[in-house]
Scaffold this motif. Structure first.
Motif, short mmCIF file in Angstrom:
data_model
loop_
_atom_site.label_atom_id
_atom_site.label_comp_id
_atom_site.label_asym_id
_atom_site.label_seq_id
_atom_site.Cartn_x
_atom_site.Cartn_y
_atom_site.Cartn_z
N LEU A 174 -27.22 3.27 17.60
CA LEU A 174 -26.33 1.75 17.76
C LEU A 174 -27.04 1.21 16.38
CD1 LEU A 174 -27.68 0.17 21.41
CD2 LEU A 174 -25.72 0.89 20.39
N LEU A 175 -28.52 1.22 15.34
CA LEU A 175 -29.04 0.69 15.15
C LEU A 175 -27.41 1.21 13.67
CD1 LEU A 175 -30.23 -0.70 13.21
CD2 LEU A 175 -32.20 1.12 12.47
N LEU A 176 -27.72 2.26 13.50
CA LEU A 176 -26.16 2.63 12.15
C LEU A 176 -24.82 2.65 12.83
CD1 LEU A 176 -27.21 6.40 12.36
CD2 LEU A 176 -26.59 4.76 10.80
N VAL B 20 -25.55 -6.02 19.22
CA VAL B 20 -26.70 -5.51 18.65
C VAL B 20 -27.00 -6.69 17.43
CG1 VAL B 20 -27.86 -4.15 17.32
CG2 VAL B 20 -27.05 -3.51 19.06
N VAL B 21 -25.89 -7.01 16.33
CA VAL B 21 -26.44 -8.08 15.41
C VAL B 21 -26.56 -9.32 16.06
CG1 VAL B 21 -25.41 -8.73 13.34
CG2 VAL B 21 -24.87 -6.68 14.08
N VAL B 22 -25.90 -9.65 16.83
CA VAL B 22 -26.24 -11.42 17.71
C VAL B 22 -27.62 -11.23 18.49
CG1 VAL B 22 -25.42 -12.59 20.12
CG2 VAL B 22 -24.13 -11.88 17.54
N PHE B 23 -27.75 -10.14 19.06
CA PHE B 23 -28.98 -10.43 20.07
C PHE B 23 -30.28 -9.76 19.05
CE2 PHE B 23 -32.66 -7.64 21.79
CZ PHE B 23 -32.81 -8.11 23.20
N GLY B 24 -30.39 -9.71 17.96
CA GLY B 24 -31.42 -9.74 16.67
C GLY B 24 -31.06 -10.88 16.06
N GLY B 25 -29.94 -11.57 15.71
CA GLY B 25 -30.24 -12.93 15.53
C GLY B 25 -29.38 -12.76 13.84
N VAL B 26 -28.34 -13.71 13.97
CA VAL B 26 -27.40 -12.96 12.75
C VAL B 26 -27.49 -13.06 11.35
CG1 VAL B 26 -24.96 -13.52 11.38
CG2 VAL B 26 -25.18 -13.42 14.14
N GLY B 27 -27.94 -12.54 10.27
CA GLY B 27 -28.45 -12.69 8.86
C GLY B 27 -29.64 -12.22 8.70
N ASN B 28 -29.98 -11.38 10.07
CA ASN B 28 -31.52 -10.99 9.50
C ASN B 28 -31.79 -9.65 10.15
OD1 ASN B 28 -34.46 -10.30 9.94
ND2 ASN B 28 -34.56 -11.87 10.53
N LEU B 29 -31.85 -8.60 9.07
CA LEU B 29 -31.78 -7.38 9.06
C LEU B 29 -32.75 -6.48 9.48
CD1 LEU B 29 -31.49 -6.00 5.64
CD2 LEU B 29 -29.15 -5.84 7.30
N TRP B 30 -33.98 -6.97 9.83
CA TRP B 30 -35.26 -6.59 10.47
C TRP B 30 -34.45 -7.43 11.68
CZ3 TRP B 30 -38.67 -3.52 9.84
CH2 TRP B 30 -39.58 -3.62 8.39
N GLY B 31 -34.18 -7.90 13.00
CA GLY B 31 -33.53 -8.69 14.43
C GLY B 31 -32.54 -7.18 14.45
N THR B 32 -31.92 -6.45 13.99
CA THR B 32 -30.96 -5.41 13.71
C THR B 32 -31.16 -5.04 14.51
OG1 THR B 32 -29.46 -6.40 12.20
CG2 THR B 32 -28.79 -4.49 13.29
N LEU B 33 -32.86 -4.63 12.82
CA LEU B 33 -34.04 -3.01 13.60
C LEU B 33 -34.62 -3.23 15.49
CD1 LEU B 33 -34.57 -0.60 13.09
CD2 LEU B 33 -37.15 -2.25 12.10
N ALA B 34 -34.91 -4.05 15.22
CA ALA B 34 -35.21 -4.65 16.85
C ALA B 34 -34.46 -4.36 17.54
CB ALA B 34 -35.83 -6.26 16.69
N ALA B 35 -33.80 -4.59 17.30
CA ALA B 35 -32.34 -5.61 18.47
C ALA B 35 -31.92 -3.96 18.77
CB ALA B 35 -31.25 -5.95 18.04
N ALA B 36 -31.19 -3.30 17.79
CA ALA B 36 -30.75 -1.83 18.36
C ALA B 36 -31.88 -0.94 19.01
CB ALA B 36 -30.39 -0.70 16.95
#
Lengths: 536, 368, 425
Positions: free
Chosen positions: A254-256, A472-488
């Protein structure tokens, strides 16, 4: 049918161990008979071949098992075929004489099926218990464990005594214990054997001991039951670790898939519906690289992925730059129209790939170094998954560092935060936009390389990931890469813990409902952007 | 011109009226006649009109309230399923298993009795009400939570997409009792009229045309009312509207719910005309396509949305039948061209040409 | 819009009016060329075009050339119905070859019934259907699933893991198999049924479940009705977790040469599939067919598969029936179809039964490392498709017979009535 000839054969193989004068026929005659008759006939011949005790028999059987044993049409000679499929070469199976190039369709394969393969493996096991090659010794011990036969006991004993490598001796000890259980040894010896087996991986314990659950001797039955219970407990415990691992590896996928979108959508605000198709282009790049290597330099196949990674990044990145310069650049400040245009782009890319490569799946191979699995406690960890987890984390941190520490990254952040100010400071915003979009696209291409290893390489590849990526991007928070990692990662793990009891479909539905509810609670995702940029 | 029916609305309704009158007449002419419309085109045109209703519904909430729903297909499909369930019940014992109590697919799966949520669908008025109520209720609950929490912009779009995706997966499940992947099909008649009879088809077509007209007028009425002005204010500056003392979420929930019910109505009219409803209608791609229609026709114009839907769907139908290998290229290119060179959609272009001819300064009504 | 509709109408009028001159017989091809099903269906479009071209070289049918009309329903089920209508009413085709998924077939059924045309449906399916206007040239469950588990039982398998995609074909097949296996004395706890969604791509959990299921010391096998797209990741995961065919064989009903073309089959050698045709079958008809296919498509690496053979059989049957009837009129052809026999590609003669299903051999093949199947078992003779399964309670008493005087697709032998009164007409 599967078991009967197999037992018959076993008896024959074992007959070989005792010096019997039954093998009147020479290996040459037997091998010549291999191509004829049914699979059952062939099984009988295999047994006789093993019984000849001829030192050349092993090579013949091995080639048969691998499907490399073929009969030459011109003279009926049995050859072991090597080389490539397009230019096969042969050696005589019996004399070892090099026959050079055979030509396509000049030979006919001697076919094997599952039961014949088992037969061959067992026959070879008996012959290779004390083979000089450790891999063969291990295979022989494993074959003996899978089908313990009392007659083999002494041979196993002898092999154990002579064995110098610990891991092979362990396998032999297990096979030995399993054979004791099958023999008519006394209860005490048998219970001891159960103790030996109880130390093996849970699945081996179950598959070996289940048959003795109903043993007549109550003490033995109890020992067996205890060993199985203990194994099940261990397995249940490790099951959680296994779920966690599955979850992390799903999370990595998912992260990829999402990380490129985290740039184009998260950082630039372009609702890039062609993202999935960019991933697909990455996968097809891998395919093209592999095809080229296959036809021109097959010996470098192991490097194919390493070559595909930079190429996919550059090629898909270039496609991204082209999309940005050609279309997206006219639409900044009109995010919803980028949705429309990129939807159009995605349709075109899909159909373009379909026209060029055809609508069917394309085969992308896994290099040898990446295949297989290893055992960690009670769980099986497969190398392709390890590779994907490592790869996706590498890409993630690489991107993070680029964004944070490189001049390019600084400019990217500046332009997204305050375009006018950045332009005033002399940053060429147009160029930065193109490169940022290209970077996101290139990373999508990298994702494609990885996904080609586990999923269909077809024009529809991207469709399967686009929704998940946005979530994944929205769940993590748009514009935040760490958020994407945590969400995925959290979505991957949650999915895998839900799946065993809710099923794959319901699990996914529950996750979606969870995301919907979560967004109500925290409308800007796990890691909301703060400050003025958040009011967009 | 009244506030309710301005020039373009008037023109569109007039054209719609003419078509509605002419098509049934043309379809009864014999085949040799040059203007005869083959009867098979009628359900097809009915289907297009359903899509037009759907586009109007989305335009109401996207064009006027700024709520970009990427899940409107869900409301459409729910309305369709409600009517589909009724049509399923009307088959009665004429199914292949001749089971008077259970639809075929339930017999097939070895079920013994009708699930509770199928009760009542034997009765048409109940099904008809449910076709509006279920999408409406879902939209109300969903909107109430979302707008109160001030979920907006892309976040809202993505969770509406998640909603329709979740429903897609759920309806695919055979255990749900909605026929799984095959959905509901094999309908025979509605209210005693055979669905394959030309007269029923014409009636459904006319009904759909009337529904489209009604939806346009209702949507227009909402947008020209005071509430409509507030909605536009919400769209353009949500925070300011809030500071002026308006309960933004109430207006948003209201318009979202109305829009969902219109989508449900479109679905309800769609199903008897195409003869099948299945989970594919929940696919997120379908919902994105609705957005494409609206954007293509001209966002925030209502009539434009309807025209956009008709144009795209007709072009798609024509291309898939005539250029099966190329149609995706053409469609994709069309979207890109529209976005780059016709930012206000078809209607925007028409308007621009009209104004240019009149040498009046161009005025864009629909901000992007 | 009015203008547009009128133009459409006009075009349709011209299309129907312009046939008189050369008078070809038009044949509709209704396969998705885009969307999710394009991956499977595009090949069938190509094979139909090839067959039609071949037939024209041999002088066409009834002395008239054939003309293919290709449309793209784009994997969109309502569009299947819409384009079926367009083909029949707008283009005036004599017969349609098309559909893949059950839902697309269900979607077009009422159209064919209403307009009284002919559909040839080439894919294995769940059965439980027999319609007057449809000829089912793919396998019914008794022509695939039951012989397959028979083979497994014969090989000593005692535990069965039935893995399928959640839609009607796997549901029905597994229901039939469960009843059948229980009747063969397999205990209920030795049968596990698992459904996954379409396009399922993460198989880690299920494959590890399968591994556990197969490690009880008793022989176990997986019966897979997993649909097209999900198979590649499924087999990749099987290979990765090292489940070999010698330990836990997987027998699949939806995996053919085309699906394997996307997988490295090295680690999968020995896993099984049950079909009515394999590309590897060594008969003259088949070799000719493969050569013709490679020549037509211009690519030696393209494979042939079971649904292609079904179209080959169906098309030849249709040609025979039209020649026999002397007309392309649907009623005459439908009547002439029953009993028509043509060679199939596996060395036998397939014939059309009164239930509109055909007779086929059942072959079981093992996957080889070159992506082909090696036939390890086959039925001694041909098997007629059984439209109403005897292992589904409600359909056990039903039969289909489209010959006069019965002429019914779901005749109940217990009550002596024809089920759906309208269908029987």
């Amino acid at each position: 049918m599967l078991l009967r000839p197999y037992l018959r054969l076993l008896a024959l193989c074992l007959a070989m161990l005792t010096p019997l004068a039954a093998s009147a026929q020479t290996l040459d005659e037997l091998v010549a008979r291999l191509p004829d008759g049914s699979y059952d006939d062939r099984a009988a011949v295999v047994a006789e071949i093993a019984a000849t005790g001829d030192p050349r028999a092993l090579a013949v059987l091995e080639a048969l098992l691998e499907g490399e044993l073929e009969q030459r049409n011109s003279d009926g000679r049995i050859v072991i075929v090597g080389g490539t499929r397009r230019a096969p070469t042969g050696t005589d199976a019996l004399t070892g004489e090099e026959l050079g190039e055979l030509g396509r369709r000049a030979t006919e394969r001697i076919r094997v099926n599952n039961s014949l393969r088992r037969t061959i493996r067992t026959a070879m096991g008996v012959m290779t218990l004390r083979d000089p090659d450790p891999a063969r010794r291990l295979a022989a011990a494993e074959a003996a464990l899978r089908s313990p036969a009392v007659e083999q006991l002494d041979a196993l004993d002898a092999a154990m005594q002579a064995e110098e490598l610990d891991y092979i001796r362990e396998a032999q000890t297990l096979a030995h214990a399993a054979t004791i259980l099958a023999s008519d040894a006394d209860t005490e010896t048998k219970i001891e054997a159960v103790g030996v087996i109880a130390g093996a991986p849970a699945l081996t314990v179950q598959s070996t001991l289940n048959a003795y659950r109903a043993a007549e001797d109550p003490a033995l039955a109890e020992a067996v039951a205890d060993a199985i219970d203990a194994a099940e407990r261990r397995q249940a415990l490790w099951g959680q670790a296994q779920n966690l691992w599955f979850g992390l590896s799903l999370g990595s996928v998912l992260l990829l898939a999402a990380i490129g979108l985290a740039i184009t959508f998260g950082v630039m605000g372009v609702i890039n519906l062609a993202h999935g198709e960019l991933v697909m282009l990455g996968a097809y790049t891998t395919f093209v690289v592999q095809e080229t290597i296959r036809t021109h330099a097959p010996e470098y196949f192991g490097w194919s992925l390493a070559i595909a990674v930079p190429l996919a990044f550059l090629f898909v990145g270039a496609v991204g730059v082209a999309i940005e310069r050609g279309i997206v650049r006219h639409l900044y400040g009109r995010p919803l129209e980028t949705l429309l245009a990129t939807w159009g782009v995605s349709l075109i890319l899909q159909q373009a790939v379909r026209s060029v490569f055809g609508p069917t799946n394309r085969e992308v191979g896994t290099p040898d170094w990446m295949s297989g699995a290893f055992q960690l406690g009670e769980m099986t960890v497969t190398w392709p998954r390890v590779a994907i987890v490592v790869f996706s984390l590498t890409v993630f941190f690489g991107l993070l560092l680029t964004m944070r520490y490189s001049a390019m990254g600084l400019q990217m952040r500046a332009v997204t935060q305050n375009r006018a100010m950045a332009a005033n400071l002399g940053i060429r915003t147009g160029r930065v936009d193109a490169l940022t979009f290209g970077l996101g696209a290139g990373i999508a291409g990298l994702a494609g390389v990885a996904l080609s290893q586990i999923d269909n390489v077809s024009p529809n590849l991207g469709q399967g990931y686009i929704i998940d990526s946005f979530l994944v991007v929205v769940f993590g928070g748009v514009g935040n890469l760490w958020g994407t990692l945590a969400a995925a990662m959290s979505l991957g793990v949650a999915n895998k813990f839900l799946e065993p009891w809710a099923g794959a479909v319901l699990g996914k539905i529950l996750i979606l409902i969870f995301i919907i509810l979560f967004i109500q609670k925290r409308p800007r995702g796990l890691f909301p952007q703060r400050g003025r940029a958040a009011e967009g | 011109m009244s506030k309710l029916i301005d020039l373009r609305m008037g023109l569109f309704l007039a054209a719609l009226f003419i078509v509605t009158v002419l098509v049934p007449i043309a379809s009864t002419l014999d085949e040799g006649s040059a203007v005869a419309i083959p009867s098979y085109l009628i359900p097809l045109m009915g289907k297009y009109l359903c899509y037009a209703i759907l586009a109007v519904a989305l335009d109401l909430c996207w064009g006027y309230a700024g709520i970009l729903s990427l899940g409107h297909g869900a409301f459409f499909a729910l309305g369709g399923y409600a009517i589909g369930m009724h049509l399923m019940r009307e088959i009665g014992a004429r199914g292949v298993y001749a089971n008077p109590d259970l639809p075929d697919f339930m017999v097939f799966l070895g079920w013994d009795e009708l699930p509770w949520f199928w009760y009542g669908f034997d009765w048409f008025p109940f099904a008809a009400v449910m076709a509006l109520l279920v999408p409406g209720a879902l939209a109300f609950v969903f909107g109430w939570f979302a707008f109160r929490s001030r979920v907006s912009g892309v976040y809202l779009s993505i969770i509406t997409q998640a909603l329709t995706f979740a429903l897609l997966l759920a309806f695919f499940r055979n255990e749900m009792g909605f026929g799984g992947n095959n959905g509901l099909t094999d309908f025979r008649d509605v209210l005693g009229f055979s669905l394959s009879a030309p007269s029923t088809r014409i009636a459904l077509f006319v009904l759909t045309a009337l529904a489209l007209a009604a939806c346009l007028v209702i949507a227009k009425a909402i947008t020209v009312s005071k509430a409509g002005k507030v909605l536009v204010a919400v769209r353009d500056a949500e925070s300011r509207t809030r500071f002026m003392g308006y309960r933004v979420e109430n207006y948003s929930v209201f318009v979202f719910t109305v829009s969902a019910m219109m989508a449900g109505l479109a679905g309800a009219l769609y199903v008897p005309q195409v003869g099948i409803i299945n989970p594919g209608e929940f696919a997120p791609a379908n919902s994105i396509e609705i957005v494409v229609w609206v954007a293509l026709g001209g966002r925030g114009t209502l009539v434009g949305a309807a025209i956009g839907a008709l144009v795209v769907v007709a072009v798609e139908s024509w291309l898939t039948a005539n250029f099966p290998d190329l149609w995706l290229f053409a469609l994709g290119a069309l979207f890109i061209v529209v976005v780059l060179w016709m930012p206000n959609g078809i209607l925007g272009l028409v308007e621009k040409l009209r104004f240019r001819r009149a040498k009046a300064p161009a005025k864009t009504e629909a901000p992007a | 819009m009015k203008k547009l509709l009128l133009t459409t109408a006009l075009c349709a009028g011209v299309a129907t009016g312009a046939v008189a001159q050369e008078d070809p017989i038009r044949v509709g091809i209704l396969h998705s060329l885009s969307g999710t099903m394009a991956i499977s269906e595009t090949t069938l479009r190509d094979v139909m075009l090839m067959l039609i071209e071949q037939q024209n070289e041999e002088g066409g049918v009834l002395g008239r050339p054939l003309e293919a009309v290709v449309v793209d329903p784009a994997s969109d089920w309502p569009r299947f119905a819409e384009l079926a209508r367009e083909l029949i009413e707008g283009e005036g085709v004599a017969a349609v070859f098309g559909c893949w998924t059950s839902v697309s077939r269900k979607s077009v059924l009422p159209v064919f019934e209403e307009l009284n045309s002919i559909l040839f449906y080439p894919v294995q399916y769940e059965g439980q259907e027999s319609q007057r206007n449809v000829f089912y040239t793919g396998a019914a469950p008794n022509q695939q699933a039951i012989p397959a588990v028979d083979y497994l039982l014969e090989n000593g398998v005692e535990r069965f893991y039935l893995a399928g995609t959640d839609y009607v074909y796997p549901r029905t097949t597994n229901q039939i198999l469960e009843a059948y296996l229980m009747a063969q004395g397999v205990a209920a706890e030795d049968i596990i049924i698992n459904y996954t969604p379409f396009g399922h791509s993460d198989w880690q959990t299920i494959v590890s479940e399968i591994r556990d299921f197969g490690s009880t010391g008793r022989p176990a096998a997986v019966v897979s009705t997993i649909n097209g797209d999900a198979n590649v990741p499924f087999y990749n995961e099987l290979a990765a977790q090292g489940i070999s065919a010698e330990d836990i064989p997987v027998i699949a009903f939806s995996v053919g040469e085309e699906e394997l073309a996307g997988i490295d089959t090295g680690p999968l050698v020995g896993h099984l599939a049950a079909w009515n045709y394999f590309m590897s079958v060594d008969t003259d008809e088949n070799l000719d067919f493969i050569d013709a296919w490679h020549a037509y498509i211009g690519d030696d690496s393209r494979v042939t598969n079971d649904p292609m053979e079904a179209h080959y059989i169906g098309f030849n049957m249709w040609v025979e029936a039209v020649e026999a009837a002397g007309t392309t009129d649907a009623d005459a052809v439908i009547d002439a179809m029953i009993g028509v026999a043509v060679p199939n590609l596996t060395g036998g003669i397939s014939s059309m039964g009164a239930n509109h299903h055909i007779t086929k051999p059942v072959l079981i093949g093992e996957i080889q490392d070159d992506g082909q199947f090696d036939v390890v078992w086959e039925t001694p003779g041909l098997v007629l498709g059984d439209e109403w399964s005897d292992f589904v309670e409600d359909s056990a008493p039903l039969i289909a017979d489209w010959r006069a005087p019965l002429s019914c697709g779901n005749f109940n032998t217990e009550t002596g009535t024809c089920g759906g009164s309208e269908m029987a007409q």
